[in-house]
Design a protein around this motif. Structure first.
Motif, PDB file in Angstrom:
ATOM      1  N   GLY A 363      10.940  -9.153   4.975  1.00  0.00           N
ATOM      2  CA  GLY A 363      10.269 -10.210   4.232  1.00  0.00           C
ATOM      3  C   GLY A 363       8.785  -9.971   4.029  1.00  0.00           C
ATOM      4  O   GLY A 363       8.119 -10.752   3.329  1.00  0.00           O
ATOM      5  N   ILE A 364       8.240  -8.918   4.616  1.00  0.00           N
ATOM      6  CA  ILE A 364       6.817  -8.634   4.446  1.00  0.00           C
ATOM      7  C   ILE A 364       6.560  -8.202   2.999  1.00  0.00           C
ATOM      8  O   ILE A 364       7.373  -7.523   2.373  1.00  0.00           O
ATOM      9  N   SER A 365       5.439  -8.644   2.423  1.00  0.00           N
ATOM     10  CA  SER A 365       5.156  -8.334   1.019  1.00  0.00           C
ATOM     11  C   SER A 365       4.824  -6.858   0.854  1.00  0.00           C
ATOM     12  O   SER A 365       4.343  -6.198   1.785  1.00  0.00           O
ATOM     13  N   ASP A 366       5.075  -6.336  -0.362  1.00  0.00           N
ATOM     14  CA  ASP A 366       4.776  -4.931  -0.646  1.00  0.00           C
ATOM     15  C   ASP A 366       3.290  -4.639  -0.475  1.00  0.00           C
ATOM     16  O   ASP A 366       2.903  -3.581   0.041  1.00  0.00           O
ATOM     17  N   GLU A 367       2.461  -5.578  -0.883  1.00  0.00           N
ATOM     18  CA  GLU A 367       1.013  -5.382  -0.799  1.00  0.00           C
ATOM     19  C   GLU A 367       0.557  -5.251   0.658  1.00  0.00           C
ATOM     20  O   GLU A 367      -0.199  -4.343   1.008  1.00  0.00           O
ATOM     21  N   LYS A 368       1.045  -6.171   1.495  1.00  0.00           N
ATOM     22  CA  LYS A 368       0.663  -6.115   2.900  1.00  0.00           C
ATOM     23  C   LYS A 368       1.256  -4.879   3.584  1.00  0.00           C
ATOM     24  O   LYS A 368       0.591  -4.213   4.378  1.00  0.00           O
ATOM     25  N   GLY A 369       2.488  -4.564   3.241  1.00  0.00           N
ATOM     26  CA  GLY A 369       3.133  -3.391   3.818  1.00  0.00           C
ATOM     27  C   GLY A 369       2.386  -2.119   3.482  1.00  0.00           C
ATOM     28  O   GLY A 369       2.207  -1.243   4.332  1.00  0.00           O
ATOM     29  N   PHE A 370       1.942  -2.013   2.245  1.00  0.00           N
ATOM     30  CA  PHE A 370       1.194  -0.822   1.834  1.00  0.00           C
ATOM     31  C   PHE A 370      -0.131  -0.725   2.579  1.00  0.00           C
ATOM     32  O   PHE A 370      -0.541   0.356   3.013  1.00  0.00           O
TER      33      PHE A 370
END
Length: 396
Positions: A363-370
């Motif tokens: 559920g973590i966002s792509d932006e935060k994951g990146f």
């Protein structure tokens, strides 16, 4: 045809004694007794078996409990010579006075290994006083029992292995029982009565496994202890103590492990210590520790991570963490500060690390994951072979 039958019978009857012993030893007890019909020379061979194992295969075909009891009595009374091993597994009749009589018969058998496993759901069986007269025991395994050694009991001086599972015994009596077994090398305590404080004095102990509840454990004299596994299903009131008292719990614990090579610790065990006063390092260095397994450690919990880091800093020769320090896998990574610090420490101190795989929390966002991935990949690493793989888009 008659010649063939006679020839086969002769072969069976004239097998070398060491061959017949091995055949009987490897057969389930019921089948071993049935070999008495093979020939006249086999009729009494089973009576000298070095072990009697009454397990589920023995009870499988007979449903009459009284008949089963009678058969066990017959086997014990007909048995001849020394009996090295006796096991009674999950009797369908549960706890009964006959069990005490069977143990009494064993007093003349020089038995060295005794195992009694009562089936769950029955009342616990109180072990009779005459069990404590089996002073030549080297292995004792008990399940669903009540243990109340008499005041005259001075311990099992030859006991090497001790396994209690669902055994009702006070912590004080358990500690006394252990200390009266000076040769004890392996100890397992699982689902026993709640221990408010457990003191272990065992100079030859090499393996200790605990699964259950206690407030504190004190390893008073365990210089040879090489492997320990502690799983808490709950913990006591350590957090309600004064800081000095709470700190003393781990101060007493880790310095008692000078020879420890493998530790398997549950997250609740770490949290049971004074989490608000975690030191940078332990008061002793775990120089022999090679394998550290941490179960159910929440890496977003500062308390858990602080203790994990403390253990890592205090273990200079550590080779394996969970599976191995050559390959580390971290699941449900959320990017919390303690988690980031933990990864940084691993990369900085793991000289043989080859691969670290980090799977983001679902559920973590792509932006935060990146952003997290970018930060992790830039961390300096001691091992030139260390590869960091971050899964930005984990599946559910």
């Amino acid at each position: 045809m008659k010649r063939n039958k006679r020839s086969t019978s002769d072969v069976i009857s004239n097998l070398p004694s060491n061959v017949t012993k091995n055949i009987l030893k490897d057969l389930p007890l019921r089948e071993a007794v049935r070999t008495s019909i093979l020939s006249s020379k086999w009729r009494y061979k089973w009576k000298k078996l070095p072990q009697l194992v009454f397990d589920d295969t023995f009870f499988l075909k007979v449903r009459d409990n009284e008949k089963l009891k009678a058969v066990i009595y017959q086997v014990l009374l007909f048995h001849q010579g020394p009996l090295m091993k006796f096991e009674l597994w999950y009797p369908p009749f549960g706890s009964c006075l006959d069990i005490n009589n069977w143990i009494f018969i064993l007093l003349t058998k020089n038995i060295q290994e005794f195992s009694f496993y009562l089936e769950a759901g029955f009342p616990y069986h109180e072990i009779p006083r005459h069990l404590y007269s089996l002073l030549q025991l080297r292995e004792l395994n008990l399940s669903y029992c009540i243990l109340k050694p008499p005041p005259t009991f001075k311990g099992f001086s030859r006991l090497v292995n001790l396994d209690f599972c669902h055994v009702n015994i006070s912590s004080k009596m358990c500690g006394l029982f252990i200390s009266n077994c000076p040769l004890l090398e392996q100890l397992s305590l699982r689902h026993c009565a709640d221990f408010d404080s457990l003191e272990i004095n065992a100079p030859n102990l090499k393996y200790f496994d605990f699964f259950g509840i206690f407030v504190s454990v004190s390893l008073e004299n365990t210089p040879l202890l090489a492997e320990i596994s502690v799983t808490l299903i709950s913990w006591g009131t350590t957090r309600d103590k004064e800081p000095e008292e709470a700190d003393s719990e781990w101060v007493k614990f880790f310095p008692s492990l000078p020879a420890i090579e493998k530790m398997n610790l549950h997250g609740a065990f770490l949290e049971s210590f004074a989490a608000y006063n975690v030191p940078e390092r332990l008061p002793c260095t775990l120089n022999q520790l090679k394998v550290l397994i941490l179960y159910d450690v929440c890496y977003s919990n500062l308390d858990h991570v602080s203790w994990a880091l403390c253990l890592l800093r205090s273990s200079p020769n550590l080779r394996k963490l969970r599976s191995t320090l050559r390959e580390v896998e971290i699941l449900h990574f959320s990017g919390a500060e303690p988690e980031i610090h933990f990864v940084k420490m691993l990369l900085a101190h793991s000289k043989v690390l080859e691969r670290m795989k980090i799977l983001h929390e679902y559920g973590i966002s792509d932006e935060k994951g990146f952003a997290i991935s970018k930060e992790l990949i830039r961390f300096p690493r001691t091992s030139p072979k260390a590869e960091v793989i971050v899964d930005v888009t984990p599946d559910g």
